[in-house]
Every structure is written in C-alpha cells, then in structure tokens.
Design an enzyme around this catalytic site. Structure first.
Site, PDB file in Angstrom:
ATOM      1  N   HIS A 178      30.366  62.221 164.855  1.00  0.00           N
ATOM      2  CA  HIS A 178      30.057  60.768 164.827  1.00  0.00           C
ATOM      3  C   HIS A 178      30.986  60.050 165.813  1.00  0.00           C
ATOM      4  O   HIS A 178      31.793  59.193 165.428  1.00  0.00           O
ATOM      5  CB  HIS A 178      30.268  60.267 163.394  1.00  0.00           C
ATOM      6  CG  HIS A 178      29.642  58.947 163.075  1.00  0.00           C
ATOM      7  ND1 HIS A 178      29.944  57.789 163.739  1.00  0.00           N
ATOM      8  CD2 HIS A 178      28.710  58.613 162.141  1.00  0.00           C
ATOM      9  CE1 HIS A 178      29.247  56.789 163.219  1.00  0.00           C
ATOM     10  NE2 HIS A 178      28.491  57.269 162.249  1.00  0.00           N
ATOM     11  N   GLU A 279      26.157  60.243 169.027  1.00  0.00           N
ATOM     12  CA  GLU A 279      26.462  61.317 168.086  1.00  0.00           C
ATOM     13  C   GLU A 279      25.530  62.507 168.292  1.00  0.00           C
ATOM     14  O   GLU A 279      24.316  62.350 168.245  1.00  0.00           O
ATOM     15  CB  GLU A 279      26.303  60.771 166.663  1.00  0.00           C
ATOM     16  CG  GLU A 279      27.056  59.462 166.444  1.00  0.00           C
ATOM     17  CD  GLU A 279      26.631  58.737 165.176  1.00  0.00           C
ATOM     18  OE1 GLU A 279      26.339  59.404 164.175  1.00  0.00           O
ATOM     19  OE2 GLU A 279      26.577  57.495 165.197  1.00  0.00           O
TER      20      GLU A 279
HETATM   21  O1  TA6 Z   1      25.487  57.060 162.599  1.00  0.00           O
HETATM   22  C1  TA6 Z   1      25.061  55.765 162.386  1.00  0.00           C
HETATM   23  C2  TA6 Z   1      25.364  55.381 160.953  1.00  0.00           C
HETATM   24  O2  TA6 Z   1      24.716  56.251 160.080  1.00  0.00           O
HETATM   25  C3  TA6 Z   1      24.952  53.925 160.754  1.00  0.00           C
HETATM   26  O3  TA6 Z   1      23.782  53.779 160.020  1.00  0.00           O
HETATM   27  C4  TA6 Z   1      26.168  53.235 160.206  1.00  0.00           C
HETATM   28  O4  TA6 Z   1      26.106  52.891 158.914  1.00  0.00           O
HETATM   29  C5  TA6 Z   1      27.288  54.192 160.619  1.00  0.00           C
HETATM   30  O5  TA6 Z   1      26.753  55.468 160.702  1.00  0.00           O
HETATM   31  C6  TA6 Z   1      28.619  54.144 159.934  1.00  0.00           C
HETATM   32  O6  TA6 Z   1      28.595  54.713 158.692  1.00  0.00           O
HETATM   33  P1  TA6 Z   1      29.896  54.671 157.784  1.00  0.00           P
HETATM   34  O7  TA6 Z   1      29.493  55.422 156.547  1.00  0.00           O
HETATM   35  O8  TA6 Z   1      30.984  55.337 158.546  1.00  0.00           O
HETATM   36  O9  TA6 Z   1      30.195  53.226 157.539  1.00  0.00           O
END
Ligand code: TA6
Length: 305
Positions: A178, A279
């Site tokens: 991520h 990602e």
């Molecule tokens: O990868 C994108 C995502 O899934 C978004 O939908 C957003 O919510 C982000 O990740 C961050 O997620 P987190 O659980 O780290 O707040």
C-alpha cells in the site's frame, strides 16, 4: 523463537561494516525500528507490520511519504510508508466486521535474516506465521499460513511477499504493497501506464469504468485497476518513479483528497497534496487461491529516474 528485545536483535542481526550499517533502535510506542544505511540508500523500518517508513536513495529526497500526524501505537497502522495489506485487501470478502486490509500491518513481524549483499544493497527478511499469533488473530483468520517479506534496500527498492499455505485446505489471499509515494505536489503529478485499463471506482459504488489518458488527480481517487501487469510510472516535476511488478494483476490508486483526508485525522492538513498511493495488489478479481502445500509470490521494484 521470536526475538523482539533490542539487544538480542542487535546481537543476532545488526551489521556494522565499512559501507553498511543496520541497527535496531527503541522507538515510539515501544515498537523497535531498524535503521539501514549503505552506499546507495538509507531506510527505516518498523517491526510492527515490517513497515518501511522511509527509503532515501543517495542524493534524493524520501521516495515515501510519511504523515506528520502518523501515530506509532501498537495495533495501529502508520499513515504513510509501505503498509502491507495481508491476508486480505480492503474489506474482508465475507465478514465486514474484520479490520480493513487484514492484520499484517498491525502485528509484530519476526526478523529472519539481514545481509549486506554488497556495499550498495542490503537485504532483510521478515516472517509472520499465523500459527504463532494470539487468539484475536486466530479468531479472525484460523489458517496455518505464513508469509515471508524480503526487502532489498538499494538505489532501487525490491520487495517480495511469499505466502506459504501449510494447511490441508486451499486459502484465499488478497494483498497489497500500500505504498504512499512522496509526490511533492499532486497538481504536477500524473500516473502513466494505466491508460484504457478497466477500474472499479470505490467512491462510485465500485462501478466499472475505463481510464482515459494518464491518471491526473483533481479530487478523491480510489480505483482498483484490473488486468494490470505492465510497468506504471508516477511522474512529477522533479522525477519519475517506475513501478515494475510480478505476481500481481491489480493496481490500486488512491488519494483521499481534502474532505476525506480531514475526516481521517492522521493525514495532516495538506498531506493529501504530497502523497499518492499506487499499490501493487492481488485485489478484486485478482484475489488468489493458494492450494494446500502451495505458495504465491507478489513482488515489486521501484526505480527512480
Ligand atoms: O487502498 C485504498 C484504500 O483501500 C482506500 O479505500 C482507503 O480507505 C485507504 O486504502 C486507506 O485505508 P486505511 O485502512 O489505511 O485507512
């Protein structure tokens, strides 16, 4: 055996040679960190989540964005760097009461190996074994599966996650690096390599859409691109960050933009202007089934030019 004591970690895994240092340090929230420096880069890794917080190739600014408001607490993922989403990405497939993006980013990983491959390349290997986790994790995900994370810190960054299914049944794995890229200014940034690709648009109920032209972020973007195996380039005024990957056919691009960022509480006031998540994933229709006794590798390489 899991060693989490700083002295023991340093005894077993530190490196102190002419051109490489690798040192375990006590840090905020009692979560040990590893500082790495070699001839071509320096880096910082938190043992919770085996979370890479910083990667700075020589003569460059940090390639990773890390929020000034990030909190370093046990059981909470750090906002920025490279959280590892595993063994599911986003919401769990069948149980939405489970934490988003799995548990790998909020538990301690074991250090397995550190090695100076050369004066310019340092390797670290971490492991997370679900059979050794506490009851809370076993309740969430009762499978005999382990994952090994290899990082090679150099003037490029190479990451590989190997999931091994030790159980007698198939398991489904969703995962992602991520990665929060430090893009300096979102207004001068574009993502190339996703043109004409189909994506699921999360803010629009995961509707299927097609990307026309390079991706330029001017409001909230949260897209899961499918069938994406090719190289992606993140371009801004001062550099190009190239993402090459294997074992992944999905790519997620995310920027919360102003209003969502404000609600999140740990993005900092202007954080959304300086970060962009691109990602490399196994998400949506790219979730993998790993048969009993089998394994799966996802890997990525980031290169600057
Ligand atoms: O990868 C994108 C995502 O899934 C978004 O939908 C957003 O919510 C982000 O990740 C961050 O997620 P987190 O659980 O780290 O707040």
């Amino acid at each position: 055996m899991s060693i989490q004591n700083i002295n023991q970690l340093n005894e077993c895994f530190s490196i102190n040679s002419e051109n490489t240092t690798l040192l375990f340090l006590d840090a905020e929230g009692d979560i040990p960190r590893i500082e790495i420096q070699n001839r071509s880069a320096k880096a910082l890794i938190s043992l919770q989540g085996a979370h890479l917080l910083s990667w700075v190739p020589a003569d460059q600014s940090d390639v990773l964005w890390l929020s000034e408001q990030a909190s370093y607490k046990q059981g909470k993922s750090v906002r920025g760097g490279i959280p590892i989403c595993w063994p599911w990405f986003g919401a769990h497939e069948t149980n939405d009461t489970l934490p988003a993006h799995g548990f790998a980013r909020t538990v301690m990983w074991q250090v397995v190996k550190t090695e100076a491959l050369s004066d310019d390349e340092t390797m670290l290997v971490f492991r997370l074994d679900c059979r050794e986790q506490d009851q809370a994790v076993s309740n969430m995900w009762p499978h005999a599966v382990s994952v090994e994370y290899t990082l090679i810190i150099a003037d490029s960054l190479t990451l590989a996650l190997n999931t091994y299914n030790h159980s007698d049944h198939a398991v489904r794995i969703g995962q992602a690096f991520h990665t929060y890229f430090n893009i300096e200014n979102i207004r001068d940034t574009q993502v190339c390599g996703l043109e004409n690709k189909v994506y699921l648009d999360k803010p629009d109920n995961f509707k299927q859409k097609s990307q026309s032209g390079p991706l330029i972020v001017t409001n909230e973007v949260d897209r899961v691109f499918i069938n994406t195996e090719d190289v992606v380039a993140i371009k801004n005024k001062s550099r190009v960050m190239t993402v090459s990957k294997q074992g992944s056919r999905s790519t997620v691009v995310w920027n919360p933009w102003k209003d969502v960022a404000k609600k999140m509480g740990d993005m900092g006031e202007h954080g959304y202007r300086q970060m962009l998540c691109v990602e490399s994933a196994n998400a949506a229709e790219d979730i993998r089934t790993i048969e009993a006794g089998a394994s799966h590798q996802i890997s990525v390489n980031y290169q600057l030019s």
